[in-house]
Scaffold this motif. Structure first.
Motif, PDB file in Angstrom:
ATOM      1  N   SER A  89       0.836  -1.195   0.000  1.00 27.63           N
ATOM      2  CA  SER A  89       0.000   0.000   0.000  1.00 27.63           C
ATOM      3  C   SER A  89       0.872   1.246   0.000  1.00 27.63           C
ATOM      4  O   SER A  89       2.060   1.196   0.263  1.00 27.63           O
ATOM      5  CB  SER A  89      -0.930   0.000   1.212  1.00 27.63           C
ATOM      6  N   GLN A 138      -1.640   6.459  -4.729  1.00 25.80           N
ATOM      7  CA  GLN A 138      -2.579   7.001  -3.755  1.00 25.80           C
ATOM      8  C   GLN A 138      -2.578   8.531  -3.735  1.00 25.80           C
ATOM      9  O   GLN A 138      -3.585   9.158  -3.381  1.00 25.80           O
ATOM     10  CB  GLN A 138      -2.250   6.463  -2.360  1.00 25.80           C
ATOM     11  N   PHE A 166      -2.115   4.542   3.396  1.00 25.10           N
ATOM     12  CA  PHE A 166      -3.042   5.110   2.425  1.00 25.10           C
ATOM     13  C   PHE A 166      -3.280   6.598   2.693  1.00 25.10           C
ATOM     14  O   PHE A 166      -3.340   7.405   1.771  1.00 25.10           O
ATOM     15  CB  PHE A 166      -4.387   4.378   2.475  1.00 25.10           C
ATOM     16  N   ARG A 192      -2.281  10.212   0.313  1.00 27.77           N
ATOM     17  CA  ARG A 192      -3.442  11.002  -0.125  1.00 27.77           C
ATOM     18  C   ARG A 192      -3.307  12.443   0.355  1.00 27.77           C
ATOM     19  O   ARG A 192      -3.611  13.384  -0.389  1.00 27.77           O
ATOM     20  CB  ARG A 192      -4.740  10.373   0.384  1.00 27.77           C
TER      21      ARG A 192
END
Length: 310
Positions: free
Chosen positions: A128, A140, A172, A176
């Motif tokens: 991730s 992301q 994550f 972002r």
């Protein structure tokens, strides 16, 4: 019989006999033994996918299904295990399963990673976040950029970001937020006003206070995901603030819950087949003794879904 079930047609077996064997096997529910197949080939077809200790969300459940389906199409079986509470550690579990490869959603402890590498088991560690975009095929950071572009297009100049405190969400959440900051700089806007919260109405209320009392006040919020966005909407209602009149809100994941709010929630939808198939391809590459092929970062996996909250 074994020649027919193993698809070997070079022994002159009559077509009527072959068909009768296959029909009987289907009627009896026969399935080839993966263990026997691994013993013959000397290669396991089991993928162990290690998960962080996190609540099961609607998007991640979809992602698991997509990864499992993509791997099954390549002849692999995917086994998902929770990292927390694994008796004897990762290496001990893997001794029982004899995996072709181990994939971890988050960074593995060094002791486990060294043990796996020493035993010859390939590892994909921490799939991730933005640094793995060549593996999972999804950056992301672009999610945060899409959110900020949408809010800026709607005329908002002071934007907040609703981050989360849960450690398992950081791979994550952080990229972002990084993407949101990058987009604000590109558009000549001030840095987003970041408020970190837990998954609760009280946490959302505290975050809302930070945004309302900032100078100048925040007029729009990009939330880490839809659940956080809905919590912020709830805090607005309790405080008597209008959405989107006083505060516009956009989430991520296009969860069903976002269609049940009043107003309905704007969000960024993610086509999870893109990262799932990209990751499955890298898994198969490594499991078969090759190198993980670098895959282009998807540009069409994200969809802006504009609804009433923004």
């Amino acid at each position: 019989m074994s020649f027919v079930l193993n698809g070997k047609n070079e022994f002159g077996i009559a077509e009527t006999t072959r068909r009768r064997v296959l029909d009987t096997a289907q009627r009896l529910g026969y399935a080839p033994s993966a263990v026997a197949r691994a013993l013959r080939s000397g290669r396991s077809r089991v993928v162990v996918f290690l998960l962080a200790d996190a609540p099961v969300s609607e998007p991640f459940a979809r992602f698991k299904r997509e990864v499992t389906s993509a791997l099954q199409a390549q002849g692999f079986t995917c086994v998902f295990l929770e990292l927390t509470g694994l008796a004897g550690g990762v290496s001990a579990v893997c001794q029982h399963l004899d995996p072709a490869i181990v994939v971890s959603a988050t960074a593995l402890p060094d002791v486990d990673k060294r043990a796996l590498v020493k035993s010859g088991v390939p590892v994909i560690d921490g799939v991730s976040g933005s640094e793995d975009a060549s593996i999972a095929g999804l950056d992301q950071r672009e999610i945060g950029r899409v959110q900020v572009r949408h809010l800026a297009d709607r005329g908002h100049q002071v934007i907040g970001f609703a981050a989360v405190e849960a450690p398992q969400d950081q791979p994550f959440c952080l990229p972002r937020l990084e993407g949101a900051r990058e987009q604000c700089r590109l558009l000549g806007l001030a840095e987003p006003v970041v408020a970190s919260m837990d998954y609760s109405l009280d946490g959302a209320a505290d975050a809302l206070t930070r945004w309302v009392e900032s100078e100048p006040p925040v007029t729009a919020v990009a939330a880490f995901n839809d659940v956080v966005a809905v919590a912020v909407m709830g805090a607005c209602r309790l405080r008597g603030l209008d959405v989107p009149g006083d505060l516009a809100i956009i989430g991520v994941d296009s969860e069903t819950i976002g269609t049940l709010t009043v107003p309905t929630l704007s969000t960024v939808g993610i086509d999870l087949t893109v990262p799932a198939r990209s990751l499955a391809g890298a898994i198969v590459d490594l499991a078969q003794g090759g190198a993980a092929t670098v895959r282009a970062v998807a540009t069409d996996a994200l969809t802006l879904i504009h609804r009433g909250s923004s």
